[in-house]
Write an enzyme that holds these catalytic residues in place. Structure first.
Site, PDB file in Angstrom:
ATOM      1  N   PHE A  75      64.903 -23.557   8.657  1.00  0.00           N
ATOM      2  CA  PHE A  75      64.495 -22.158   8.804  1.00  0.00           C
ATOM      3  C   PHE A  75      63.165 -21.929   8.061  1.00  0.00           C
ATOM      4  O   PHE A  75      62.959 -22.460   6.983  1.00  0.00           O
ATOM      5  CB  PHE A  75      65.606 -21.277   8.229  1.00  0.00           C
ATOM      6  CG  PHE A  75      65.509 -19.831   8.602  1.00  0.00           C
ATOM      7  CD1 PHE A  75      65.934 -19.396   9.841  1.00  0.00           C
ATOM      8  CD2 PHE A  75      65.002 -18.909   7.708  1.00  0.00           C
ATOM      9  CE1 PHE A  75      65.855 -18.048  10.191  1.00  0.00           C
ATOM     10  CE2 PHE A  75      64.916 -17.562   8.049  1.00  0.00           C
ATOM     11  CZ  PHE A  75      65.347 -17.135   9.293  1.00  0.00           C
TER      12      PHE A  75
ATOM     13  N   ASP B 158      71.735 -24.634   3.097  1.00  0.00           N
ATOM     14  CA  ASP B 158      71.615 -23.253   3.534  1.00  0.00           C
ATOM     15  C   ASP B 158      72.753 -22.988   4.531  1.00  0.00           C
ATOM     16  O   ASP B 158      72.838 -23.635   5.579  1.00  0.00           O
ATOM     17  CB  ASP B 158      70.241 -23.037   4.187  1.00  0.00           C
ATOM     18  CG  ASP B 158      69.963 -21.564   4.498  1.00  0.00           C
ATOM     19  OD1 ASP B 158      70.938 -20.825   4.762  1.00  0.00           O
ATOM     20  OD2 ASP B 158      68.784 -21.163   4.489  1.00  0.00           O
TER      21      ASP B 158
ATOM     22  N   TYR C 113      74.723 -11.020   6.293  1.00  0.00           N
ATOM     23  CA  TYR C 113      74.573 -10.017   7.356  1.00  0.00           C
ATOM     24  C   TYR C 113      74.727 -10.597   8.754  1.00  0.00           C
ATOM     25  O   TYR C 113      74.611  -9.882   9.728  1.00  0.00           O
ATOM     26  CB  TYR C 113      73.235  -9.272   7.231  1.00  0.00           C
ATOM     27  CG  TYR C 113      72.013 -10.142   7.098  1.00  0.00           C
ATOM     28  CD1 TYR C 113      71.477 -10.796   8.190  1.00  0.00           C
ATOM     29  CD2 TYR C 113      71.393 -10.315   5.858  1.00  0.00           C
ATOM     30  CE1 TYR C 113      70.356 -11.602   8.064  1.00  0.00           C
ATOM     31  CE2 TYR C 113      70.280 -11.120   5.719  1.00  0.00           C
ATOM     32  CZ  TYR C 113      69.770 -11.766   6.827  1.00  0.00           C
ATOM     33  OH  TYR C 113      68.670 -12.567   6.692  1.00  0.00           O
TER      34      TYR C 113
ATOM     35  N   ARG D 278      69.034 -17.463  22.266  1.00  0.00           N
ATOM     36  CA  ARG D 278      70.221 -17.931  21.546  1.00  0.00           C
ATOM     37  C   ARG D 278      71.386 -17.021  21.902  1.00  0.00           C
ATOM     38  O   ARG D 278      71.279 -15.795  21.856  1.00  0.00           O
ATOM     39  CB  ARG D 278      69.984 -17.932  20.033  1.00  0.00           C
ATOM     40  CG  ARG D 278      68.872 -18.910  19.631  1.00  0.00           C
ATOM     41  CD  ARG D 278      68.796 -19.060  18.127  1.00  0.00           C
ATOM     42  NE  ARG D 278      68.656 -17.773  17.465  1.00  0.00           N
ATOM     43  CZ  ARG D 278      68.745 -17.594  16.156  1.00  0.00           C
ATOM     44  NH1 ARG D 278      69.022 -18.622  15.364  1.00  0.00           N
ATOM     45  NH2 ARG D 278      68.588 -16.410  15.624  1.00  0.00           N
TER      46      ARG D 278
END
Ligand SMILES: *Cc1c(COP(=O)(O)O)cnc(C)c1O
Length: 400
Positions: free
Chosen positions: A125, A202, A227, A376
């Protein structure tokens, strides 16, 4: 092809969909972006209102000593037990993923002085890559890049080839944000540890959708956000894990009063707290932690293993629809087909997908788009029906 209504009727978790908040004017017919922002629970709205009235307005500053001071740790412990496979006092809820990533990675490289390399992969990321780039510049280290297949992900053999006695830290994602590749965390940890490196993971794209066994897998450090599949709400705080036996040794660099041994002594110099509390820096974002209580209750009731089972059923179904409807129209599947290597989402590619985003949104279908041409499909297991996946992909088919 399997009838989506039959799949929904046989879904043991179907009733959980009623726990999510659906406003009266809801215009979404297919929400496929649970891997970016989870939907709120009905219970969350009530919990927020009651927190504001009873705890904030009613208790005021007394709230800190009532329980707020403990929330980063009590919520961390709960998250650790419900979703992360972590025993108590190793997880905190705080800051953002980016900030915690910095704090932990800095602590890790400083704990391996003399080793000059940090190993990571090209498809990690962006924030992970950028933070490490900054730490490398700050500490005179070198980033060592493993090139990963964007349709798959990091393999133990690649780590074995790249790690050596000069490697301080390796950092990878448990589930790759683009392809959805599910890494062999335990296998990679064994290889990195044999070379004396620390391991950091991660978990942003796996926490709440894929079972995690941090203690068992020998993870040294981990971070992730709440989140996405944990439904914490936009900008909800992140979490960090620091393995118990490293807690005395690693020292995070943002030495604030909340990580101090005795915050309210207001002493002259910094002395880190014992245990996971030393990962904290400043005043915790209490208001933003409220929703997590409801979400962790729900996840504990559903059980992460059952959530994973449904998640795989949803992505398997999405892949079968993609093969039947979309692949003949020029779409490529760029995610693992092997369920053992697949996280909670699948990615489809086709030049020009960007121009379909607006018409999809207009029709109430919300997937996730990543440049240059990836859609996605991330169906959150507890809030998404098979009918919703069917509906969303049929709209995409019609637009193509
Ligand atoms: C979503 C995500 C992040 C987000 O970091 P923030 O600090 O919350 O912006 C980080 N890493 C990965 C792998 C993610 O998927």
């Amino acid at each position: 092809m399997t009838d989506p209504a039959a799949l929904d009727a046989a879904d043991p978790l179907a009733a959980y969909r009623d726990r999510f908040l659906t406003p009266p004017d809801f215009d979404v017919v297919s929400y496929l972006d649970g891997n970016s922002l989870g939907r709120p629970l009905v219970a969350t709205a009530a919990l927020m209102a009651s927190f504001i009235e009873k705890q904030w307005a009613g208790r005021l500053i007394r709230g800190w000593t009532d329980e707020w001071m403990e929330w980063p740790l009590t919520l961390g412990d709960r998250l650790g037990s419900v979703a992360l496979g972590a025993a108590a006092d190793q997880v905190v809820v705080a800051d953002s993923t980016t900030v915690l990533l910095y704090k932990l990675a800095r602590a890790a490289v400083d704990a391996r002085p003399g080793r000059r390399k940090v190993l990571l992969d090209t498809d990690n990321f962006p924030t992970d890559r950028y933070v490490l780039e900054g730490i490398a510049a700050e500490r005179g280290l070198e980033l060592s890049w493993i090139t990963t297949d964007p349709a798959a992900g990091i393999e133990p053999a690649q780590v074995a080839d790249a790690v050596d006695e000069d490697t301080a830290l390796v950092l990878f994602s448990h589930v790759a944000y683009r392809s959805g590749w599910l890494a062999d965390v335990a296998g990679i940890n064994r290889i990195a540890h044999a070379a004396g490196a620390l391991t950091m993971w991660d978990l942003s794209h796996s926490a709440g959708s894929v079972p995690i066994r941090l203690d068992e897998w020998g993870v040294d450090l981990a971070v992730g956000c709440t989140y996405k599949y944990l439904n914490g709400g936009p900008g909800a705080p992140a979490f960090a894990y620091l393995r118990a036996d490293l807690q005395g040794e690693l020292r995070q660099p943002i030495q604030g009063w909340m990580g101090h041994r005795a915050s309210f002594e207001m002493g002259p110099g910094y002395e880190p707290a014992k245990g996971a509390r030393a990962l904290l820096s400043g005043t915790p974002p209490i208001l933003a932690m409220v929703p997590l209580h409801a979400n962790l209750d729900m996840l504990a009731a559903a059980g992460i293993e059952a959530v994973r089972e449904k998640s795989l059923a949803l992505t398997t179904y999405a892949l079968s629809l993609a093969d039947e409807w979309l692949v003949p129209r020029g779409v490529a599947v760029v995610s693992p087909r092997d369920p053992a290597r697949r996280g909670g989402h699948v990615t489809l590619r086709r030049p020009g997908f960007e121009s379909l985003l607006e018409p999809l949104w207009d029709r109430g279908v919300i997937p996730d788009y990543r440049r240059p041409d990836g859609l996605r499909i991330g169906p959150a297991p507890l809030s998404t029906s098979f009918a919703e996946v069917h509906r969303g992909l049929s709209v995409l088919r019609d637009l193509l």
